[in-house]
Scaffold this active site. Structure first.
Site, short mmCIF file in Angstrom:
data_model
loop_
_atom_site.label_atom_id
_atom_site.label_comp_id
_atom_site.label_asym_id
_atom_site.label_seq_id
_atom_site.Cartn_x
_atom_site.Cartn_y
_atom_site.Cartn_z
N HIS A 165 36.60 41.45 33.55
CA HIS A 165 36.55 41.76 34.74
C HIS A 165 36.41 43.45 34.57
CE1 HIS A 165 38.11 42.51 38.97
NE2 HIS A 165 38.32 43.38 38.78
N GLU A 166 37.05 44.08 33.64
CA GLU A 166 36.73 45.48 33.77
C GLU A 166 35.61 45.79 32.87
OE1 GLU A 166 38.88 47.52 35.03
OE2 GLU A 166 40.17 45.71 35.65
N HIS A 187 32.94 46.13 35.40
CA HIS A 187 32.93 47.39 36.14
C HIS A 187 32.29 48.28 35.15
CE1 HIS A 187 35.35 46.18 39.42
NE2 HIS A 187 36.73 46.08 38.95
#
Length: 231
Positions: free
Chosen positions: A38-39, A42
């Site tokens: 998820h990170e 980003h």
């Protein structure tokens, strides 16, 4: 998640230990693989749009140690909702700061939905017996995949709450005035607290459950398309 299981044990209610094991395994996979993904999503999207802040901070990696937040990991293990250390992003490096930030923010929840979709495809394969016996270990696999799908969808929906500092707010910020965003930024540190108060009081239960239900149906429908001839 584990919190409800622990309550059942304390109250002397029967516990399905196969389900407990599947929950623990799914939660650990999410903590050590999906939250970093998820990170990374980003950071990678921000990098593609011209911001190298995540790269300079060593965050363009799937190494869980670079992303792990102990409290966020514990919250996910206990309650099924958690977080990692936010990837630093400097919107001033984007050609269009608002649009770039919105796209970067959307990448995180989209990575969770993609992970859920892959899990759903494997869930269909497991339930149809493609490589797994339905009993014993195969049953554990289907339980694991079920929890894995549920957690990923919950994380995607949770992160799309349009309250700062969540990804949902970064997305809707694209349509808000700079003056309004400046005022909101002064209270951003209280956003997480506000969301947890709304969760504890049950205010968010209905909208989150509705969103989870529709998204889950959509994911299962899409994942099931290749298996329609066998259903």
């Amino acid at each position: 998640m584990l919190y409800s299981v622990l309550l059942s044990l304390i109250r002397g209610y029967p516990v399905d230990f196969s389900s407990l094991l599947a929950t623990i395994l799914a939660s650990l996979v999410v903590v050590f693989l999906i939250l970093p993904l998820h990170e990374l999503a980003h950071g990678w999207v921000a990098y593609q749009l011209g911001d190298r802040t995540a790269k300079y901070n060593g965050r363009l990696t799937l190494n869980p140690l670079a992303h792990l937040d102990p409290m966020g990991a514990l919250s996910l293990l206990l309650f099924g909702i958690g977080w990692a250390k936010p990837v630093p992003v400097d919107s001033r490096n984007f050609k269009n700061p608002k649009t770039g930030m919105a796209i970067t923010a959307a990448a995180g929840p989209l990575s969770n939905l993609l992970a859920a979709l892959i899990g759903a495809v494997l869930w269909y394969a497991a339930n149809l017996g493609f490589g797994f016996p339905i009993e014993g270990f195969g049953y554990l696999i289907t339980q694991f995949l079920g929890y894995y799908i549920t957690i990923n969808i919950s994380l995607a929906i949770f992160n799309l709450i349009p309250i700062p500092p969540f990804d949902g707010f970064r997305i809707v910020s694209m349509f808000l005035s700079n003056r309004f965003l400046y005022k909101i930024s002064q209270y951003e540190r209280y956003g997480m607290l506000l969301v947890f108060v709304l969760l504890l009081t049950g205010v968010l239960d209905t909208p989150l459950n509705i969103c989870n239900s529709y998204v889950t149906r959509g994911i299962l429908w899409l994942a099931g398309l290749p298996f329609r001839p066998f259903l």
